[in-house]
Write a protein that holds these residues in place. Structure first.
Motif, PDB file in Angstrom:
ATOM      1  N   GLY A 180      26.451  37.251  36.433  1.00 45.83           N
ATOM      2  CA  GLY A 180      26.279  36.094  37.302  1.00 45.83           C
ATOM      3  C   GLY A 180      25.138  35.190  36.897  1.00 45.83           C
ATOM      4  N   ASP A 181      24.039  35.779  36.452  1.00 40.57           N
ATOM      5  CA  ASP A 181      22.857  34.978  36.112  1.00 40.57           C
ATOM      6  C   ASP A 181      22.844  34.477  34.677  1.00 40.57           C
ATOM      7  OD1 ASP A 181      21.889  35.281  38.656  1.00 40.57           O
ATOM      8  OD2 ASP A 181      20.453  36.860  38.165  1.00 40.57           O
ATOM      9  N   TYR A 182      23.603  35.127  33.772  1.00 36.84           N
ATOM     10  CA  TYR A 182      23.454  34.794  32.354  1.00 36.84           C
ATOM     11  C   TYR A 182      24.755  34.485  31.617  1.00 36.84           C
ATOM     12  CZ  TYR A 182      18.795  36.671  33.142  1.00 36.84           C
ATOM     13  OH  TYR A 182      17.538  36.904  33.635  1.00 36.84           O
ATOM     14  N   ILE A 183      25.911  34.670  32.254  1.00 37.05           N
ATOM     15  CA  ILE A 183      27.173  34.553  31.523  1.00 37.05           C
ATOM     16  C   ILE A 183      28.072  33.424  32.024  1.00 37.05           C
ATOM     17  CG2 ILE A 183      29.319  35.745  30.882  1.00 37.05           C
ATOM     18  CD1 ILE A 183      26.919  36.915  29.490  1.00 37.05           C
ATOM     19  N   LEU A 184      28.158  33.225  33.332  1.00 46.37           N
ATOM     20  CA  LEU A 184      29.254  32.445  33.902  1.00 46.37           C
ATOM     21  C   LEU A 184      28.919  31.006  34.293  1.00 46.37           C
ATOM     22  CD1 LEU A 184      30.941  35.119  36.211  1.00 46.37           C
ATOM     23  CD2 LEU A 184      31.725  34.302  33.984  1.00 46.37           C
ATOM     24  N   PHE A 185      27.801  30.488  33.839  1.00 46.92           N
ATOM     25  CA  PHE A 185      27.414  29.130  34.258  1.00 46.92           C
ATOM     26  C   PHE A 185      28.488  28.101  33.931  1.00 46.92           C
ATOM     27  CE2 PHE A 185      25.642  24.987  33.093  1.00 46.92           C
ATOM     28  CZ  PHE A 185      25.124  24.604  34.312  1.00 46.92           C
ATOM     29  N   GLU A 186      29.005  28.108  32.708  1.00 43.17           N
ATOM     30  CA  GLU A 186      29.986  27.103  32.301  1.00 43.17           C
ATOM     31  C   GLU A 186      31.280  27.225  33.097  1.00 43.17           C
ATOM     32  OE1 GLU A 186      29.755  24.466  30.441  1.00 43.17           O
ATOM     33  OE2 GLU A 186      27.644  24.863  30.038  1.00 43.17           O
ATOM     34  N   GLU A 187      31.707  28.461  33.375  1.00 43.89           N
ATOM     35  CA  GLU A 187      32.925  28.648  34.156  1.00 43.89           C
ATOM     36  C   GLU A 187      32.752  28.113  35.579  1.00 43.89           C
ATOM     37  OE1 GLU A 187      33.279  31.304  30.720  1.00 43.89           O
ATOM     38  OE2 GLU A 187      31.664  30.812  32.102  1.00 43.89           O
ATOM     39  N   VAL A 188      31.594  28.370  36.194  1.00 51.20           N
ATOM     40  CA  VAL A 188      31.324  27.850  37.539  1.00 51.20           C
ATOM     41  C   VAL A 188      31.311  26.327  37.522  1.00 51.20           C
ATOM     42  CG1 VAL A 188      29.575  27.686  39.348  1.00 51.20           C
ATOM     43  CG2 VAL A 188      30.102  29.911  38.334  1.00 51.20           C
ATOM     44  N   ARG A 189      30.628  25.751  36.552  1.00 52.75           N
ATOM     45  CA  ARG A 189      30.526  24.291  36.478  1.00 52.75           C
ATOM     46  C   ARG A 189      31.899  23.651  36.308  1.00 52.75           C
ATOM     47  NH1 ARG A 189      30.612  20.627  32.692  1.00 52.75           N
ATOM     48  NH2 ARG A 189      30.785  22.210  31.057  1.00 52.75           N
ATOM     49  N   ARG A 190      32.711  24.179  35.385  1.00 55.08           N
ATOM     50  CA  ARG A 190      34.028  23.595  35.141  1.00 55.08           C
ATOM     51  C   ARG A 190      34.928  23.733  36.371  1.00 55.08           C
ATOM     52  NH1 ARG A 190      33.755  26.119  29.909  1.00 55.08           N
ATOM     53  NH2 ARG A 190      35.179  27.730  30.683  1.00 55.08           N
ATOM     54  N   PHE A 191      34.855  24.870  37.052  1.00 52.37           N
ATOM     55  CA  PHE A 191      35.680  25.064  38.239  1.00 52.37           C
ATOM     56  C   PHE A 191      35.330  24.043  39.312  1.00 52.37           C
ATOM     57  CE2 PHE A 191      36.449  27.013  42.395  1.00 52.37           C
ATOM     58  CZ  PHE A 191      37.796  27.321  42.290  1.00 52.37           C
ATOM     59  N   ASN A 239      38.489  22.073  44.525  1.00 54.48           N
ATOM     60  CA  ASN A 239      38.008  23.442  44.321  1.00 54.48           C
ATOM     61  C   ASN A 239      36.755  23.707  45.139  1.00 54.48           C
ATOM     62  OD1 ASN A 239      40.080  23.891  42.563  1.00 54.48           O
ATOM     63  ND2 ASN A 239      38.833  24.030  40.735  1.00 54.48           N
ATOM     64  N   GLU A 240      36.729  24.828  45.825  1.00 54.95           N
ATOM     65  CA  GLU A 240      35.552  25.252  46.581  1.00 54.95           C
ATOM     66  C   GLU A 240      35.230  26.701  46.223  1.00 54.95           C
ATOM     67  OE1 GLU A 240      35.935  24.551  50.734  1.00 54.95           O
ATOM     68  OE2 GLU A 240      36.419  22.429  50.477  1.00 54.95           O
ATOM     69  N   LEU A 241      33.947  27.044  46.322  1.00 54.59           N
ATOM     70  CA  LEU A 241      33.513  28.322  45.767  1.00 54.59           C
ATOM     71  C   LEU A 241      32.416  28.953  46.598  1.00 54.59           C
ATOM     72  CD1 LEU A 241      33.556  30.304  43.275  1.00 54.59           C
ATOM     73  CD2 LEU A 241      31.782  28.855  42.277  1.00 54.59           C
ATOM     74  N   GLU A 242      32.549  30.257  46.816  1.00 58.51           N
ATOM     75  CA  GLU A 242      31.441  31.115  47.253  1.00 58.51           C
ATOM     76  C   GLU A 242      31.197  32.110  46.129  1.00 58.51           C
ATOM     77  OE1 GLU A 242      32.123  33.012  50.970  1.00 58.51           O
ATOM     78  OE2 GLU A 242      32.215  31.131  52.105  1.00 58.51           O
ATOM     79  N   PHE A 243      29.986  32.161  45.615  1.00 61.58           N
ATOM     80  CA  PHE A 243      29.685  32.981  44.446  1.00 61.58           C
ATOM     81  C   PHE A 243      28.519  33.898  44.784  1.00 61.58           C
ATOM     82  CE2 PHE A 243      27.985  34.000  40.270  1.00 61.58           C
ATOM     83  CZ  PHE A 243      29.122  34.133  39.500  1.00 61.58           C
ATOM     84  N   LEU A 244      28.785  35.197  44.750  1.00 64.74           N
ATOM     85  CA  LEU A 244      27.794  36.193  45.141  1.00 64.74           C
ATOM     86  C   LEU A 244      27.360  37.003  43.930  1.00 64.74           C
ATOM     87  CD1 LEU A 244      26.312  37.882  47.370  1.00 64.74           C
ATOM     88  CD2 LEU A 244      28.373  39.304  47.456  1.00 64.74           C
ATOM     89  N   VAL A 245      26.054  37.136  43.732  1.00 58.76           N
ATOM     90  CA  VAL A 245      25.501  37.988  42.681  1.00 58.76           C
ATOM     91  C   VAL A 245      24.889  39.218  43.347  1.00 58.76           C
ATOM     92  CG1 VAL A 245      23.811  38.163  40.818  1.00 58.76           C
ATOM     93  CG2 VAL A 245      25.072  36.022  41.161  1.00 58.76           C
ATOM     94  N   ASP A 246      25.373  40.397  42.961  1.00 60.31           N
ATOM     95  CA  ASP A 246      24.904  41.635  43.584  1.00 60.31           C
ATOM     96  C   ASP A 246      25.169  42.780  42.609  1.00 60.31           C
ATOM     97  OD1 ASP A 246      23.948  43.464  45.485  1.00 60.31           O
ATOM     98  OD2 ASP A 246      25.033  42.502  47.131  1.00 60.31           O
ATOM     99  N   ASN A 247      24.815  44.001  43.009  1.00 60.38           N
ATOM    100  CA  ASN A 247      25.064  45.133  42.110  1.00 60.38           C
ATOM    101  C   ASN A 247      26.497  45.642  42.251  1.00 60.38           C
ATOM    102  OD1 ASN A 247      25.162  47.239  44.159  1.00 60.38           O
ATOM    103  ND2 ASN A 247      22.927  47.122  44.259  1.00 60.38           N
TER     104      ASN A 247
END
Length: 292
Positions: free
Chosen positions: A98-109, A115-123
């Motif tokens: 979540g913190d280091y890999i998916l930035f571009e995918e979130v931005r493009r979406f 498009n609407e998004l809830e994005f949770l970073v957790d263990n």
């Protein structure tokens, strides 16, 4: 969803008739009646007692999986009936991803209208619990999970490495497991994928984190990296977390280090896999799917 199945899922979560009754605002006999009705309906035992502890039978575990997927599909159906056409995703990701890999995918979406998004970073443990509860559409994990319980496809593999202070004696080397134990180990909290992998590989070699002379448990990658950078310990994490950062030394320690999978994980018998492909901008059939 049928009230009896809701009762069943609550009992699966609490594994206690009294606590299930309290959560559902029902009497304990009513909870027992619902479970008995399901057992008659399906012709199987769903729970047994062993040493006075309630346990799911094999058939109970199968019904739990089915009921979780049924609840998810019903919630999605009701949402589609009452909302304007749009894509609303609830995604969970472990911290490395979540913190280091998916930035571009979130931005493009989010660039696409509607498009609407809830994005949770957790263990990993917390994300899987929320996936089972129907609170997330899919999760993207670095950690260990039961591939028989879920559907999944491979996002990519990523090197899992050791990091140390730049001028540390380990920097740029391959070291043995035994050489590590004189160092302070800085590791993530229990339930994190990064920690689970390290503990599993240590256990397979007859060790645990207790073999290290000192340990510190920290949930923040930012703090872990700063402590390692200043020479206050070593850690193990995915290369993406320190990519192109020359302030750190890197070392390998077979078999603790090596390539590991990042997987997209979702409930069986749902349309969540197609939603995941849409988020990742993959064409239909392009994803490398696995179903167990």
């Amino acid at each position: 969803m049928d009230q009896k199945l809701e009762t069943f899922l609550t009992l699966c979560k609490t594994m206690h008739y009294g606590r299930a009754a309290e959560k559902l605002n029902l009497s304990q006999p009513a909870v027992s009646k619902h479970i008995q009705a399901l057992e008659v309906q399906y012709g199987v035992r769903l729970f047994n007692y062993s040493k006075r502890r309630l346990q799911k039978t094999r058939e109970g575990a199968l019904l739990e999986q089915y009921a979780i997927s049924l609840r998810y599909n019903e919630e999605k159906f009701l949402y589609s009936l009452h909302e304007k056409p749009k894509t609303f995703l609830r995604i969970g990701a472990t911290k490395s991803i979540g913190d280091y890999i998916l930035f571009e995918e979130v931005r493009r979406f989010l660039e696409r209208e509607g498009n609407e998004l809830e994005f949770l970073v957790d263990n990993t443990a917390s994300l899987l619990s929320q996936l089972d509860a129907g609170e997330l559409d899919f999760v993207i994990l670095e950690g260990i999970f039961d591939k028989r319980r879920y559907d999944c496809f491979l996002l990519r593999t990523e090197p899992y490495i050791g990091i140390c202070e730049k001028n540390h004696r380990f920097s740029g080397k391959s070291v043995s497991v035994e050489e590590l134990f004189s160092e302070r180990l800085i590791l993530r909290e229990r339930g994190s994928g990064t920690r689970n992998i390290l503990e599993r590989e240590l256990a397979q070699n007859g060790y645990s984190v207790n073999a290290f002379s000192k340990c510190a448990c920290i949930s923040s990658f930012k703090l872990i990296k700063e402590l390692v950078r200043r020479g206050d310990g070593i850690s193990f994490l995915y290369e993406a977390v320190v990519k192109d950062d020359e302030r750190f030394g890197r070392f390998s320690c077979p078999p603790l280090t090596g390539e590991h999978e990042f997987n997209v994980v979702f409930l069986k018998n749902t349309g969540a896999g197609a939603l995941a492909e849409k988020f990742l901008f993959r064409e239909k059939g392009q994803a490398e799917k696995s179903s167990f």
